[in-house]
Design an enzyme around this catalytic site. Structure first.
Site, PDB file in Angstrom:
ATOM      1  N   LYS A 132      19.455 -38.710  24.879  1.00 36.32           N
ATOM      2  CA  LYS A 132      19.255 -40.157  25.021  1.00 36.32           C
ATOM      3  C   LYS A 132      17.767 -40.415  25.217  1.00 36.32           C
ATOM      4  O   LYS A 132      17.149 -39.898  26.141  1.00 36.32           O
ATOM      5  CB  LYS A 132      20.051 -40.687  26.212  1.00 36.32           C
ATOM      6  CG  LYS A 132      19.820 -42.169  26.456  1.00 36.32           C
ATOM      7  CD  LYS A 132      20.771 -42.744  27.475  1.00 36.32           C
ATOM      8  CE  LYS A 132      20.450 -44.194  27.753  1.00 36.32           C
ATOM      9  NZ  LYS A 132      21.385 -44.793  28.709  1.00 36.32           N
TER      10      LYS A 132
ATOM     11  N   LYS B 188      21.488 -40.915  21.040  1.00 35.48           N
ATOM     12  CA  LYS B 188      21.317 -42.356  21.258  1.00 35.48           C
ATOM     13  C   LYS B 188      19.835 -42.689  21.403  1.00 35.48           C
ATOM     14  O   LYS B 188      19.157 -41.999  22.152  1.00 35.48           O
ATOM     15  CB  LYS B 188      22.047 -42.724  22.544  1.00 35.48           C
ATOM     16  CG  LYS B 188      21.924 -44.159  22.948  1.00 35.48           C
ATOM     17  CD  LYS B 188      22.650 -44.373  24.235  1.00 35.48           C
ATOM     18  CE  LYS B 188      22.432 -45.794  24.692  1.00 35.48           C
ATOM     19  NZ  LYS B 188      23.024 -46.038  25.970  1.00 35.48           N
TER      20      LYS B 188
END
Ligand code: PBG
Length: 324
Positions: free
Chosen positions: A196, A249
């Protein structure tokens, strides 16, 4: 000898194009994120996410039934915590009667087959808007991990099928797995936000939950977008610690990372088509500068082509309708 190649044969009409398509989207690929608020009969459109809503639980349950009926079989829950429940420990996150816990129960009661995944991070509950506990201006790792374990167990108790830690603390996947085991939640999965990145594209999401960091940024825990090898290191650690599904992400600016992760692990890879990616398409479409429906399908297909086995996306419902 030179041999004339006729590559256009395979592109000459829709039948052959479909026959040789390497990537296809299906409703089974999608996880629909949902934003839940306290109250009743509340349908609040998120200003930076046109046609996306924060709903009270009663309307969320209705929405879940509708999603299931059109073929979407998994959802990812986020709640907007009330301001007066927020503090630096984030303790509302594991309140048995908290909005998240009540929501999981109500949704599982109403639609037991729906796979319920829950976001695990302290930011919606933190008075500082950070994913972890703050001490002397720093986000401290190990105490945060203890809090995340409590949070995960409380979601499991409420009936969650998967917990999805999005905090990027070190060692949290192993600690959560151990916590679930010790409490007999041997059937609860972990979808780890493994790679992320600290991204500007989370802006609209933070509007939706009123969870923007009160000071500084998230760069001491979320990854530097200049890095690729680090994503593999993070993902391999999470798999070793017991992640069932790993996630990259954001998605669109990170398609290379999705592919590398896909090649590096033997667990399903998820991509999160995040709020800013949604907002960009909506804004350009509103200006009449791109065709929204085509942009939705093209971008989602690109994520799957890159290697995503599943995609969390605010376009889930639209995409299912478009795939018809
Ligand atoms: C919270 C969390 C965020 C998102 C998912 N979980 C925001 C953040 O890390 O600041 C972003 C999702 C999106 O932008 O759609 N840890």
């Amino acid at each position: 000898m030179y041999q004339q190649k006729r590559n256009r044969i395979l592109r000459s009409n829709p039948s052959i194009r479909n026959l040789v398509a390497e990537t296809t989207l299906t409703p089974h690929d999608f996880i629909a994120p949902l934003f839940i608020d306290e109250g009743e009969n509340i349908l609040h459109e998120i200003p930076s996410m046109p046609n996306y809503y924060r709903r009270s639980l009663d309307l969320t349950v209705k929405e879940v039934k509708e999603l299931y009926s059109i073929g979407i079989k998994s959802i990812l829950l986020f709640v907007k915590a009330k301001d007066d429940t927020k503090d630096n420990t984030g303790k509302e996150a594991w309140n048995k009667n908290g909005l998240m816990q009540r929501s999981i129960k109500a949704i599982k009661d109403a639609c037991p087959e729906m796979l319920v995944m829950t976001d695990v991070a302290l930011d919606p509950y933190s008075s500082y808007g950070h994913d972890g506990i703050v001490k002397d201006g720093e986000i401290i790792n190990d105490e945060t991990v203890e809090a995340l374990v409590k949070m995960s167990i409380s979601h499991a108790e409420a009936g969650a099928d998967f917990v999805a830690p999005s905090d990027m603390m070190d060692g949290r996947i192993g600690a959560i797995r151990k916590g679930l085991e010790e409490n007999n939640f041997t059937k609860v999965g972990i979808m780890a936000y493994s790679a992320k990145y600290a991204s500007c594209f989370y802006g609209p999401f933070r509007d939706a939950l009123d969870s923007a960091p009160g000071f500084g940024d998230k760069k001491t825990y979320q990854m530097n977008y200049a890095n690729r090898i680090e994503a593999i290191k993070e993902t391999l650690h999470d798999v070793e610690e017991g992640a069932d599904i790993v996630m990259v992400k954001p998605a669109l600016s990170y398609l290379d990372i999705i592919r590398e992760v896909k090649n590096a692990v033997h667990v399903p890879v998820s991509a999160y088509n995040i709020s800013g990616e949604y907002a960009m398409i909506k804004a350009a479409a509103k200006m009449g500068w791109i065709d929204e429906n085509k942009a939705i399908i093209e971008t989602l297909t690109s994520m799957k082509r890159a290697g995503a086995d599943l995609i969390a996306t605010y376009f889930a419902k639209d995409a299912v309708k478009l795939l018809g």
